[in-house]
Design a protein around this motif. Sequence first.
Motif, PDB file in Angstrom:
ATOM      1  N   SER A 120      73.620  -8.966 -14.133  1.00 26.85           N
ATOM      2  CA  SER A 120      73.125  -7.633 -13.840  1.00 26.85           C
ATOM      3  C   SER A 120      74.261  -6.807 -13.265  1.00 26.85           C
ATOM      4  N   VAL A 121      74.109  -5.491 -13.329  1.00 30.67           N
ATOM      5  CA  VAL A 121      75.145  -4.616 -12.799  1.00 30.67           C
ATOM      6  C   VAL A 121      75.358  -4.886 -11.313  1.00 30.67           C
ATOM      7  N   ALA A 122      74.257  -5.015 -10.568  1.00 32.29           N
ATOM      8  CA  ALA A 122      74.364  -5.234  -9.121  1.00 32.29           C
ATOM      9  C   ALA A 122      75.114  -6.528  -8.817  1.00 32.29           C
ATOM     10  N   ASN A 123      74.798  -7.599  -9.523  1.00 32.00           N
ATOM     11  CA  ASN A 123      75.470  -8.871  -9.259  1.00 32.00           C
ATOM     12  C   ASN A 123      76.956  -8.813  -9.598  1.00 32.00           C
ATOM     13  N   LEU A 124      77.300  -8.121 -10.662  1.00 31.65           N
ATOM     14  CA  LEU A 124      78.716  -7.992 -11.015  1.00 31.65           C
ATOM     15  C   LEU A 124      79.470  -7.223  -9.933  1.00 31.65           C
ATOM     16  N   LEU A 125      78.854  -6.165  -9.428  1.00 33.71           N
ATOM     17  CA  LEU A 125      79.509  -5.375  -8.385  1.00 33.71           C
ATOM     18  C   LEU A 125      79.564  -6.129  -7.062  1.00 33.71           C
ATOM     19  N   LEU A 126      78.525  -6.910  -6.777  1.00 35.68           N
ATOM     20  CA  LEU A 126      78.472  -7.635  -5.520  1.00 35.68           C
ATOM     21  C   LEU A 126      79.377  -8.857  -5.506  1.00 35.68           C
ATOM     22  N   PHE A 127      79.456  -9.567  -6.634  1.00 34.35           N
ATOM     23  CA  PHE A 127      80.156 -10.844  -6.664  1.00 34.35           C
ATOM     24  C   PHE A 127      81.553 -10.757  -7.282  1.00 34.35           C
ATOM     25  N   VAL A 128      81.636 -10.104  -8.427  1.00 33.75           N
ATOM     26  CA  VAL A 128      82.878 -10.194  -9.208  1.00 33.75           C
ATOM     27  C   VAL A 128      83.913  -9.165  -8.769  1.00 33.75           C
ATOM     28  N   TRP A 129      83.485  -7.921  -8.517  1.00 28.54           N
ATOM     29  CA  TRP A 129      84.468  -6.903  -8.177  1.00 28.54           C
ATOM     30  C   TRP A 129      85.242  -7.234  -6.901  1.00 28.54           C
TER      31      TRP A 129
END
Length: 480
Positions: free
Chosen positions: A131-140
């Motif tokens: 999800s967009v939120a998980n990518l921003l929270l975890f990966v970025w």
Amino acid sequence: MSNGISWHVCKHELKQKTKNNTLWLLFALMQLLLAVALFTSWQQYQQSRALQISSQQLVEQQWLAQPDRHPHRVAHFGHFAFRPPSALSYFDIGVNNWVGNSVFLEAHKQNSANFAKDDQAATLLRFSELSVANLLLFVWPLVLIGLGFSTISGDQERGTLKQMLAMGVKFSHLLCGKGLAYTLLSGAFLLPVFIVSIVLSLASDAVFTSDVFYRIGLLFVLYLAYCVFWISVVLLVSSLTRLPKHSLTALVTLWFVLLVLTPRTLADIAQQLHPHKSRNMLSLAVQSDIRKVGNSHNPNDPHFNEFKQQILKKYAVETVEDLPVNYRGLIMQEGERISSEIYQRHYQHQLDQFNAQQAFISKFYWLNPYLAVRDLSMTISGVDSRHFFNFEQQAEQHRFERTQGLNKIHTHEIDHHNDREQRVSSSMWQNFPKFDYQPASLSWSLKHSFVAVSSFGLITLILLAVLITPRIQRKAFIHA
């Protein structure tokens, strides 16, 4: 002058990073991942919304298509209440995949939401949701770590930091410039996904409102602030370590502790400290308490014997056959009132346990800002537990009112003497209100978010303040 030095450092840092092909590759890969996540989540949202609307229409049509029949049979025929997806569930999945999306509404029984995934699987799989939120929270944050872990320690290792400090460049100006550079990079990274989110919302007239627009704006501010937090952490760790490899090791370890280890550990501890009943255990507890209060099918039940005497006294008659209304309908109303009150008491206890779990976790917002940002993201997107419980409560209120409406028809339109053989016209329930879920307003969503906002903001400000203290500058000069 100081602003000019910081801006010069910012431009130099941006120039150095943009010359790095690895940066462009990371940007491209992350934007591709975000695009895939946004597209698949939007498709899923559209399908879920269309299915919810069509399913709700179907069950209402089935309700209206019932022939003339006994109102108690209509009450047991029941129908469904379907939970519409949040307008921003395509951005942040939240708890949507792990809670039910429909409730079967019937007489004498309060059901929980159906078609939820297995609880244990949910706990394990949420880390793998795309999800967009998980990518921003975890990966970025990992990308920021990869870009900036050597931003100060690398200058220390090469000796350029001491040269700049000896030339009169203040360490605080250096940090401000580098921090601004990474903030601009983060803003450039975030902006496309939020612009697309607005475009997608505009493309669906049914969901785009000023409330949705404000939510998207708040999410952008939240995630940009989250980037500032991680930029501050990266700069601080890079300033306190002499070698880039030490900085990278410390940052990756911190990322793992804050984003992976701590949330799961705290969730397990919260469940142990404030356990809640499973659906089956909740249903058994409700039924057990109902039997303790009164059994309407038992002619010698103390509660309903007393209830019977009260009714006879109220209407000044000797037997139920002499009542001007149907006594069985009155029993149905009383039984529904009892079961509803007992269920609400148990359900409130469940809510209290969930709130206690959340309160326990919120105590660690001050130590782990990720928890605060994660919960704020779900809250703003309307996909946290509070929004789900709000749906269940609205569905239960609708069930109670519709069932009691049928019980009143039973009481006043069905004769007591040959109760079961009678029928009433289907027109009597044709005008019953449909289930219409009322989405929560933004103010309601943010009602309990003060602790998360204040703790995250305070920690970020403290980090920024620590970065510009003379002690950090002296530490960096010693390392240099």
